[in-house]
Design a protein around this motif. Structure first.
Motif, PDB file in Angstrom:
ATOM      1  N   ILE A 147       1.535  -1.501  11.138  1.00  0.00           N
ATOM      2  CA  ILE A 147       0.635  -2.044  10.055  1.00  0.00           C
ATOM      3  C   ILE A 147       1.202  -1.428   8.573  1.00  0.00           C
ATOM      4  N   TYR A 148       1.795   0.052   8.668  1.00  0.00           N
ATOM      5  CA  TYR A 148       2.620   0.352   7.461  1.00  0.00           C
ATOM      6  C   TYR A 148       3.790  -0.802   7.034  1.00  0.00           C
ATOM      7  N   ASP A 149       4.618  -1.168   7.771  1.00  0.00           N
ATOM      8  CA  ASP A 149       5.670  -1.888   7.640  1.00  0.00           C
ATOM      9  C   ASP A 149       5.331  -3.433   7.298  1.00  0.00           C
ATOM     10  N   VAL A 151      -3.813   1.355  -1.514  1.00  0.00           N
ATOM     11  CA  VAL A 151      -4.519   0.224  -0.684  1.00  0.00           C
ATOM     12  C   VAL A 151      -5.070   0.567   0.524  1.00  0.00           C
ATOM     13  N   ALA A 152      -4.245   1.357   1.300  1.00  0.00           N
ATOM     14  CA  ALA A 152      -4.970   1.766   2.551  1.00  0.00           C
ATOM     15  C   ALA A 152      -6.369   2.564   2.635  1.00  0.00           C
ATOM     16  N   ALA A 153      -6.356   3.475   1.369  1.00  0.00           N
ATOM     17  CA  ALA A 153      -7.591   4.081   1.296  1.00  0.00           C
ATOM     18  C   ALA A 153      -8.671   3.251   0.888  1.00  0.00           C
ATOM     19  N   THR A 154      -8.351   2.166  -0.146  1.00  0.00           N
ATOM     20  CA  THR A 154      -9.634   1.264  -0.591  1.00  0.00           C
ATOM     21  C   THR A 154     -10.028   0.482   0.423  1.00  0.00           C
ATOM     22  N   LEU A 155      -9.013   0.086   1.500  1.00  0.00           N
ATOM     23  CA  LEU A 155      -9.716  -0.602   2.583  1.00  0.00           C
ATOM     24  C   LEU A 155      -9.717  -0.049   3.881  1.00  0.00           C
ATOM     25  N   GLY A 156      -9.401   1.134   3.874  1.00  0.00           N
ATOM     26  CA  GLY A 156     -10.051   1.876   5.093  1.00  0.00           C
ATOM     27  C   GLY A 156      -9.023   2.027   6.050  1.00  0.00           C
ATOM     28  N   LEU A 157      -7.850   1.654   5.972  1.00  0.00           N
ATOM     29  CA  LEU A 157      -6.650   1.527   6.767  1.00  0.00           C
ATOM     30  C   LEU A 157      -5.893   2.692   7.318  1.00  0.00           C
ATOM     31  N   LEU A 203      -5.232  -3.790  16.701  1.00  0.00           N
ATOM     32  CA  LEU A 203      -6.426  -3.831  15.692  1.00  0.00           C
ATOM     33  C   LEU A 203      -7.330  -5.176  16.155  1.00  0.00           C
ATOM     34  N   SER A 204      -8.547  -4.908  15.599  1.00  0.00           N
ATOM     35  CA  SER A 204      -9.587  -6.146  15.749  1.00  0.00           C
ATOM     36  C   SER A 204      -9.399  -7.113  14.773  1.00  0.00           C
ATOM     37  N   GLY A 205      -9.904  -8.116  14.814  1.00  0.00           N
ATOM     38  CA  GLY A 205      -9.681  -9.522  13.914  1.00  0.00           C
ATOM     39  C   GLY A 205      -9.911  -8.817  12.294  1.00  0.00           C
ATOM     40  N   GLY A 206     -11.185  -8.209  12.031  1.00  0.00           N
ATOM     41  CA  GLY A 206     -11.309  -7.760  10.947  1.00  0.00           C
ATOM     42  C   GLY A 206     -10.557  -6.879  10.359  1.00  0.00           C
ATOM     43  N   GLN A 207      -9.852  -5.911  11.054  1.00  0.00           N
ATOM     44  CA  GLN A 207      -8.986  -4.786  10.684  1.00  0.00           C
ATOM     45  C   GLN A 207      -7.729  -5.796  10.246  1.00  0.00           C
ATOM     46  N   GLN A 208      -7.171  -6.831  11.110  1.00  0.00           N
ATOM     47  CA  GLN A 208      -6.115  -7.384  10.809  1.00  0.00           C
ATOM     48  C   GLN A 208      -5.919  -8.326   9.506  1.00  0.00           C
ATOM     49  N   GLN A 209      -7.483  -8.683   9.235  1.00  0.00           N
ATOM     50  CA  GLN A 209      -7.562  -9.553   8.003  1.00  0.00           C
ATOM     51  C   GLN A 209      -7.414  -8.406   6.785  1.00  0.00           C
ATOM     52  N   VAL A 260      -5.641  -5.923   6.791  1.00  0.00           N
ATOM     53  CA  VAL A 260      -4.142  -5.784   6.692  1.00  0.00           C
ATOM     54  C   VAL A 260      -3.517  -6.570   5.584  1.00  0.00           C
ATOM     55  N   ALA A 261      -3.960  -8.126   6.062  1.00  0.00           N
ATOM     56  CA  ALA A 261      -3.386  -9.035   5.275  1.00  0.00           C
ATOM     57  C   ALA A 261      -3.753  -9.001   3.646  1.00  0.00           C
ATOM     58  N   ILE A 262      -5.379  -8.740   3.523  1.00  0.00           N
ATOM     59  CA  ILE A 262      -5.385  -8.557   2.194  1.00  0.00           C
ATOM     60  C   ILE A 262      -4.759  -7.227   1.466  1.00  0.00           C
ATOM     61  N   ALA A 263      -4.579  -6.098   2.479  1.00  0.00           N
ATOM     62  CA  ALA A 263      -3.804  -4.945   1.763  1.00  0.00           C
ATOM     63  C   ALA A 263      -2.258  -5.560   1.187  1.00  0.00           C
ATOM     64  N   ARG A 264      -1.708  -6.212   1.968  1.00  0.00           N
ATOM     65  CA  ARG A 264      -0.353  -6.835   1.803  1.00  0.00           C
ATOM     66  C   ARG A 264      -0.436  -7.699   0.513  1.00  0.00           C
ATOM     67  N   ALA A 265      -1.490  -8.376   0.219  1.00  0.00           N
ATOM     68  CA  ALA A 265      -1.506  -8.937  -1.085  1.00  0.00           C
ATOM     69  C   ALA A 265      -1.903  -8.137  -2.218  1.00  0.00           C
ATOM     70  N   MET A 266      -2.760  -7.077  -1.888  1.00  0.00           N
ATOM     71  CA  MET A 266      -3.229  -6.134  -2.951  1.00  0.00           C
ATOM     72  C   MET A 266      -2.112  -5.455  -3.713  1.00  0.00           C
ATOM     73  N   ILE A 267      -1.089  -4.917  -2.667  1.00  0.00           N
ATOM     74  CA  ILE A 267       0.097  -4.126  -3.172  1.00  0.00           C
ATOM     75  C   ILE A 267       1.067  -4.770  -4.052  1.00  0.00           C
ATOM     76  N   LYS A 268       0.931  -5.953  -4.126  1.00  0.00           N
ATOM     77  CA  LYS A 268       1.753  -6.444  -5.242  1.00  0.00           C
ATOM     78  C   LYS A 268       1.329  -6.569  -6.744  1.00  0.00           C
ATOM     79  N   THR A 269      -0.097  -5.814  -6.657  1.00  0.00           N
ATOM     80  CA  THR A 269      -0.803  -5.926  -7.779  1.00  0.00           C
ATOM     81  C   THR A 269      -0.702  -7.220  -8.688  1.00  0.00           C
ATOM     82  N   PRO A 270      -1.042  -8.515  -7.915  1.00  0.00           N
ATOM     83  CA  PRO A 270      -1.392  -9.725  -8.727  1.00  0.00           C
ATOM     84  C   PRO A 270      -2.303  -9.795  -9.577  1.00  0.00           C
ATOM     85  N   ARG A 271      -1.930 -10.653 -10.586  1.00  0.00           N
ATOM     86  CA  ARG A 271      -3.001 -11.165 -11.543  1.00  0.00           C
ATOM     87  C   ARG A 271      -3.979 -12.118 -11.000  1.00  0.00           C
ATOM     88  N   VAL A 272      -3.700 -12.636  -9.852  1.00  0.00           N
ATOM     89  CA  VAL A 272      -4.672 -13.623  -9.403  1.00  0.00           C
ATOM     90  C   VAL A 272      -4.697 -13.531  -7.737  1.00  0.00           C
TER      91      VAL A 272
END
Length: 366
Positions: free
Chosen positions: A92-94, A117-123, A134-140, A142-154
């Motif tokens: 998950i880290y990678d 982001v892991a602290a924010t999303l409980g990962l 991981l469960s489906g919700g946990q995997q989702q 992770v997908a959100i964390a991968r998006a968040m970590i880029k600090t996007p504007r949108v």
């Protein structure tokens, strides 16, 4: 500042025009939901904003900059898909770090961001695990964390909860709402689920056939649907509809169907004498009458189906060959075969021109 402006946007695949003269302004920090049935163009539009689809005409700008010709990585957006698209052989880290490593971000900065982001999303407990653990919700998440970590504007979400079961969808919907309140990032969320739209959105963009049917807050769209399509799409249980004709009666309009009469104020609706109309009333706007006498603004019938909904029950009966539903307290639900009469509560009547499908309610609708 990360406002988004779509100006006269078109998308065609050969001779098929799937997005037609789309115009919309999304404010900085706003959470906007694109809602509509399958094939209405909502995901295509999202992919054009992300840069994953070319536009056929018009312009899209993000934070005041036209992005038509920019690569997705240069637009300052991050997208979360329906499919998690995680690398199964990576931890998950990678998985979360993958995008930043490609951007050659320093190791210490990557580690700092992942911890945040892991602290924010409980990962935090799952960073050393593989996606299959991981469960489906946990995997989702992770997908959100991968998006968040880029600090996007949108943030762009394309039906991110469709693969989850109902309980998990409810849980993730709450998490996404809290995440938006924390980050305040401009967000577009695509779904066909009106419950997600009504609970998440600052504004809903309801689409049909590649065009906007109505834009407004959830309350505006529910309470003042602009078209018959909006009224039929929004609301559970579905709105009831009857065909009526208008007749003037002093300071009121009489809307008459086959055996039904509804009296409404002239100041509320823009109606013409003899106009063919469709009258709509939500099941929650029907209340049991004290007796079964046929009167104005009343619907009568024999209960032929009772659906238990917990605190309420949906009573179905037929009027003028139309199936009508009324919500009643579960404790007072009738038995099948009982003759019922329901009065429309004041302000519960919606009226649409039968030919155009447009609401004839006075005042501006979104």
């Amino acid at each position: 500042m990360a406002n988004i402006v779509c100006s006269h946007v078109d998308k065609a695949y050969g001779a098929v025009n799937v997005i037609k003269d789309f115009n919309l302004e999304i404010e900085d920090h706003e959470f906007v939901v694109f809602l509509g049935p399958s094939g209405c163009g909502k995901s295509t539009l999202l992919r054009m904003i992300a840069g994953l689809e070319e536009i056929s005409g018009g312009a899209i700008s993000i934070a005041g900059r036209t992005v038509n010709d920019l690569e997705p990585r240069d637009r300052g957006v991050a997208m979360v898909f329906q499919n998690y698209a995680l690398y199964p052989h990576m931890t998950i880290y990678d998985n979360i770090a993958f995008g930043l490593r490609r951007m050659k971000v320093e190791v210490s900065e990557i580690d700092r961001r992942i911890k945040t982001v892991a602290a924010t999303l409980g990962l935090e407990p799952y960073l050393a695990r593989k996606p299959t653990e991981l469960s489906g919700g946990q995997q989702q998440r992770v997908a959100i964390a991968r998006a968040m970590i880029k600090t996007p504007r949108v943030f762009l979400f394309d039906e991110p909860l469709s693969n989850l079961d109902a309980k998990l969808r409810n849980h993730m919907r709450v998490e996404i709402a809290r995440l938006h309140q924390t980050l305040k990032t401009t967000t577009i969320y695509v779904t066909h689920d009106q419950l997600e739209a009504m609970t998440l959105a600052d504004r809903i963009v309801l689409m049909k056939g590649g065009a906007i049917e109505q834009v407004g807050t959830p309350a505006e769209i529910y309470e003042r649907p602009r078209t018959l399509f909006v009224a039929s799409f929004i609301g559970t249980p579905n709105m009831n509809f009857l065909e009526v004709t208008a007749r003037a009666d002093g300071q009121m309009w009489l809307l008459e169907g086959r055996g039904q009469r509804f009296r409404v104020g002239r100041e509320r609706f823009d109606i013409q004498e003899g106009q063919a109309l469709t009258l709509g009333v939500r099941p929650s706007s029907l209340t049991a009458a004290p007796n079964q006498e046929v009167r104005e603004n009343t619907l009568c019938g024999v209960a032929d189906l009772i659906e238990f909904h917990g605190d309420n029950a949906l009573v179905s009966f037929r009027v003028d060959d139309k199936e009508i539903g009324a919500l009643v307290p579960a404790a007072s639900q009738p038995k099948r075969g009982t003759t019922m009469a329901f009065v429309v509560v004041e302000g519960g009547i919606h009226v649409f021109d039968r030919k155009s499908g447009l609401s004839v309610l006075r005042g501006k609708l979104g």
